[in-house]
Design a protein around this motif. Structure first.
Motif, short mmCIF file in Angstrom:
data_model
loop_
_atom_site.label_atom_id
_atom_site.label_comp_id
_atom_site.label_asym_id
_atom_site.label_seq_id
_atom_site.Cartn_x
_atom_site.Cartn_y
_atom_site.Cartn_z
N UNK A 154 0.94 -1.05 -0.13
CA UNK A 154 -0.06 0.21 0.05
C UNK A 154 0.76 1.25 -0.02
N UNK A 155 1.97 1.02 0.59
CA UNK A 155 2.76 2.39 0.67
C UNK A 155 4.10 2.22 -0.22
N UNK A 156 4.40 1.55 -0.99
CA UNK A 156 5.75 1.34 -1.69
C UNK A 156 5.62 0.25 -2.70
N UNK A 157 6.63 0.40 -3.39
CA UNK A 157 6.91 -0.46 -4.50
C UNK A 157 8.35 -0.47 -4.85
N UNK A 158 8.89 -1.36 -5.96
CA UNK A 158 10.34 -1.29 -6.38
C UNK A 158 10.28 -1.14 -7.85
N UNK A 159 11.31 -0.14 -8.53
CA UNK A 159 11.38 -0.15 -9.83
C UNK A 159 12.59 -1.14 -10.04
N UNK A 160 12.33 -1.98 -10.94
CA UNK A 160 13.14 -3.27 -10.99
C UNK A 160 13.79 -2.89 -12.63
N UNK A 161 14.90 -3.47 -12.78
CA UNK A 161 15.65 -3.35 -14.01
C UNK A 161 16.49 -4.87 -14.12
N UNK A 162 16.21 -5.44 -15.35
CA UNK A 162 16.83 -6.56 -15.33
C UNK A 162 17.34 -6.96 -16.71
N UNK A 163 18.39 -7.46 -17.14
CA UNK A 163 19.07 -7.66 -18.33
C UNK A 163 20.14 -8.59 -18.25
N UNK A 164 20.29 -9.75 -19.11
CA UNK A 164 21.20 -10.72 -19.07
C UNK A 164 21.32 -11.20 -17.74
N UNK A 165 22.40 -11.00 -16.87
CA UNK A 165 22.55 -11.65 -15.83
C UNK A 165 22.67 -10.56 -14.40
N UNK A 166 22.26 -9.35 -14.79
CA UNK A 166 22.20 -8.20 -13.91
C UNK A 166 20.80 -7.98 -13.36
N UNK A 167 20.74 -7.56 -12.28
CA UNK A 167 19.42 -7.01 -11.63
C UNK A 167 19.47 -5.89 -10.70
N UNK A 168 18.71 -4.93 -10.64
CA UNK A 168 18.77 -3.81 -9.45
C UNK A 168 17.50 -3.37 -9.42
N UNK A 169 16.84 -3.33 -8.12
CA UNK A 169 15.74 -2.79 -7.62
C UNK A 169 15.59 -1.84 -6.69
N UNK A 170 14.91 -0.72 -7.17
CA UNK A 170 15.16 0.70 -6.41
C UNK A 170 13.77 0.81 -5.71
#
Length: 280
Positions: A154-170
């Motif tokens: 209800x109060x947050x989420x993540x911006x997820x970026x993924x490609x090949x073997x890399x993943x970041x979640x903000x």
């Protein structure tokens, strides 16, 4: 003969337009829409695929500004202010840029969104927010570049970026509690003067129940700290429609005073014309 040639030209031109070759886009455009709590989030971006190529350190340079997708700017928009790592990002639309590294990525929200790729001249003043997020290694490779909204509550989420073997979640936080409380308080406080005015206007203009219209405009006037001249104009028209011309004239005079104070000559003249009509 000349007319025949013109007709033939138009037919051929139409055929050429219709016969244009269509092929799949190399990096197809994608739109992600997600409501987080009470906040609308939208991502628009193009999705390149690895197609057997090495990505991080090759297609995507390390330590350099990357467009975070393909073609024109990848963009993200928020309908409310959000908080990222303790910093406020104002509501609006941003180009999404990143600086990938082996263990972490910098994520930048850039106010100018009409670039093809990265800006020709990067302007630090246009960076609305910059933050760093840890990079995670994926066991199973992601073939096609992906931006997503994940980990919803209800109060947050993540911006997820993924490609090949890399993943970041903000992670970003949204003002759900603030908006919900404001909505509750507004609803429990009852209709606003403007809502009563709008209801009265509908009943008057649609030749509906004029008595209800009078009730609503009286309520709009009663609840207003400083009664707008157009509220009074509508009340006078409703009174006249009810047959109360004496009351309508008094209200129209009040509307003239309010119109003059607001510098609205048009309403002054309309009220004077109505008073002349109702005085006959």
């Amino acid at each position: 003969m000349k007319r025949l040639l013109v007709v033939l030209f138009l037919i051929i031109s139409h055929y050429v337009v219709e016969a244009q070759v269509k092929i799949p886009e190399t990096s197809p455009k994608s739109v992600v829409k997600q409501v987080v709590g009470l906040t609308d989030v939208e991502i628009v971006y193009s999705r390149p695929s690895a197609r057997g190529r090495s990505v991080l350190g090759n297609l995507v340079p390390l330590g350099k500004l990357w467009r975070t997708g393909a073609n024109d700017n990848s963009t993200i928009s928020f309908s409310d202010d959000v908080v990222i790592n303790g910093k406020t990002l104002k509501k609006g639309k941003y180009a999404l840029y990143t600086i990938p590294n082996i263990q972490s990525w910098d994520v930048l929200f850039y106010t100018e969104t009409n670039n093809w790729g990265t800006p020709k001249e990067f302007d630090e003043a246009k960076v609305a927010l910059k933050t760093t997020v840890n990079e995670e290694a994926l066991i199973k490779p992601v073939e096609t570049f992906t931006l997503a909204i994940g980990n919803l509550d209800a109060n947050s989420a993540t911006l997820d970026i993924a490609w090949e073997n890399s993943f970041v979640s903000l992670k970003f936080e949204v003002p759900t509690q603030k908006k919900a409380i404001a909505s509750i308080e507004k609803t429990l406080a009852g209709p606003t003067p403007e809502e009563f005015y709008t209801a009265a206007q509908y009943y008057y203009q649609s030749n509906g129940d004029i008595e209800k219209g009078r009730t609503y405009i009286d309520k709009a006037v009663e609840l207003s700290k400083s009664v707008p001249f157009y509220y009074l104009r509508l009340k006078s028209l409703i009174q006249a429609k009810q047959g109360d011309k004496k009351g309508a004239i008094e209200t129209a005079k009040w509307s003239i005073s309010a119109s003059e104070a607001a510098g609205n000559k048009e309403y002054v003249e309309m009220n004077k014309a109505s008073i002349d009509e109702w005085s006959r």
